[in-house]
Design an enzyme around this catalytic site. Structure first.
Site, PDB file in Angstrom:
ATOM      1  N   PHE A 110       0.869  -1.103  -0.245  1.00 46.44           N
ATOM      2  CA  PHE A 110      -0.389  -0.293   0.189  1.00 46.44           C
ATOM      3  C   PHE A 110       0.996   0.979  -0.013  1.00 46.44           C
ATOM      4  O   PHE A 110       1.737   1.202   1.011  1.00 46.44           O
ATOM      5  CB  PHE A 110      -0.939   0.142   1.522  1.00 46.44           C
ATOM      6  N   ASP A 121      -0.615  -1.034  -4.307  1.00 42.33           N
ATOM      7  CA  ASP A 121      -1.616  -0.573  -4.767  1.00 42.33           C
ATOM      8  C   ASP A 121      -2.042   0.314  -3.976  1.00 42.33           C
ATOM      9  O   ASP A 121      -0.927   1.737  -3.127  1.00 42.33           O
ATOM     10  CB  ASP A 121      -2.453  -0.821  -3.417  1.00 42.33           C
ATOM     11  N   MET A 122      -2.171   1.573  -5.320  1.00 44.76           N
ATOM     12  CA  MET A 122      -2.094   2.903  -5.452  1.00 44.76           C
ATOM     13  C   MET A 122      -3.526   3.645  -5.623  1.00 44.76           C
ATOM     14  O   MET A 122      -4.668   3.080  -6.651  1.00 44.76           O
ATOM     15  CB  MET A 122      -1.903   3.045  -7.028  1.00 44.76           C
ATOM     16  N   GLU A 123      -3.730   4.404  -4.089  1.00 46.35           N
ATOM     17  CA  GLU A 123      -5.118   4.846  -3.604  1.00 46.35           C
ATOM     18  C   GLU A 123      -5.025   6.331  -3.506  1.00 46.35           C
ATOM     19  O   GLU A 123      -4.455   6.078  -2.588  1.00 46.35           O
ATOM     20  CB  GLU A 123      -6.298   3.809  -3.867  1.00 46.35           C
ATOM     21  N   TRP A 124      -5.917   7.054  -2.742  1.00 42.88           N
ATOM     22  CA  TRP A 124      -5.814   8.139  -1.970  1.00 42.88           C
ATOM     23  C   TRP A 124      -6.573   7.135  -0.758  1.00 42.88           C
ATOM     24  O   TRP A 124      -7.635   6.690  -0.932  1.00 42.88           O
ATOM     25  CB  TRP A 124      -7.186   9.097  -2.706  1.00 42.88           C
TER      26      TRP A 124
END
Length: 264
Positions: free
Chosen positions: A117, A147-150
């Site tokens: 993450f 895992d790329m997310e805001w």
């Protein structure tokens, strides 16, 4: 006739954006799927108007420390054919359940991959080294995942870099990890992050796309994907509470071929 209709449906769904090569390749030594096209229960089901996930042959899950005491043989028997397991976050956080999930999935015959993450307040190279330090180099494992997310709820990092910086940091992490493990990593992302950072043009890697309220073609257009996370409220035997469930974008034969190519 029903079997033929299902195969036709899978072909049409896959035609929009599939893995690079879905040509059937049968082998008696290839891994098998315990339950073909399982239809798991859901505690908060979406009403699928098209592109229903249960029309896909191969399903799996993803887990972290929040999923404990999993009966992996029971999950596999119900139709879980692969697992993504959280390993690390940022440059100093290690998921305390990783080693247990990592060893027990392998013992249960479930192909698995470790995921990282991303944390926007630590340099990508530092994060890549941290992942490598904690995840064994195991040829039988699927490729590693970024895992790329805001994460707006983070109590320690509110940084939200511009799109060019995000893509540059992604490239740094992916290149270091690929060089170490010898496998091209998978990118996991969500609709908003994908759009905010122009990932439609960030090609060359397999994608695992989150889309719990519509088929990926409705949310990501024609962008190719290898895996699709279609719910976060699934019900999987052997797993307590809500479960994330994913599909592999291809037929059972294509899944066997993909595993042969990516787990050696």
């Amino acid at each position: 006739m029903r079997r033929f209709a299902v195969l036709i449906t899978l072909t049409l769904l896959g035609a929009c954006s599939t893995v690079e090569d879905l040509t059937p390749s049968l082998s008696s030594s290839a891994p098998t799927v315990a339950v073909r096209a399982p239809r798991f229960a859901d505690s908060d089901p979406h009403e699928w108007d098209s592109g229903t996930p249960w029309n896909y042959a191969v399903h799996g899950t993803d887990v972290s420390k929040y999923q404990t005491s999993i009966d992996w043989p029971a999950a596999r028997a119900s139709g879980i054919s692969f697992a993504f397991i959280k390993a690390t976050e940022g440059g100093d956080r290690f998921d305390e359940a990783f080693n247990e999930h990592w060893s027990r999935t392998k013992a249960s015959g479930i192909p698995r991959a470790a995921y990282h993450f991303f944390y926007f307040c630590t340099p990508a190279a530092t994060q890549a080294r941290w992942f490598i330090q904690n995840v064994p180099k195991d040829g039988s494992a699927m490729p590693p995942v970024l895992d790329m997310e805001w994460n707006p709820k983070s109590p320690t990092c509110k940084l939200r870099p511009d799109a060019a910086t995000v893509r540059s940091e992604m490239s740094t992490f992916l290149e270091i990890v690929e060089k170490h493990y010898g496998k091209k990593p998978i990118i996991y992302t969500s609709v908003d992050f994908f759009e905010d950072n122009g990932l439609s043009g960030f090609r060359g890697y397999p994608y695992w796309l989150r889309s719990v309220a519509g088929h990926p073609r409705q949310r990501y257009g024609s962008h190719p994907f290898t895996f699709w996370q279609y719910t976060g409220t699934g019900v999987v035997p052997g797993m307590a509470g809500n479960a994330d469930i994913n599909i592999f974008n291809g037929t059972e034969a294509a899944w066997k071929k993909w595993l042969r190519q990516n787990t050696r």
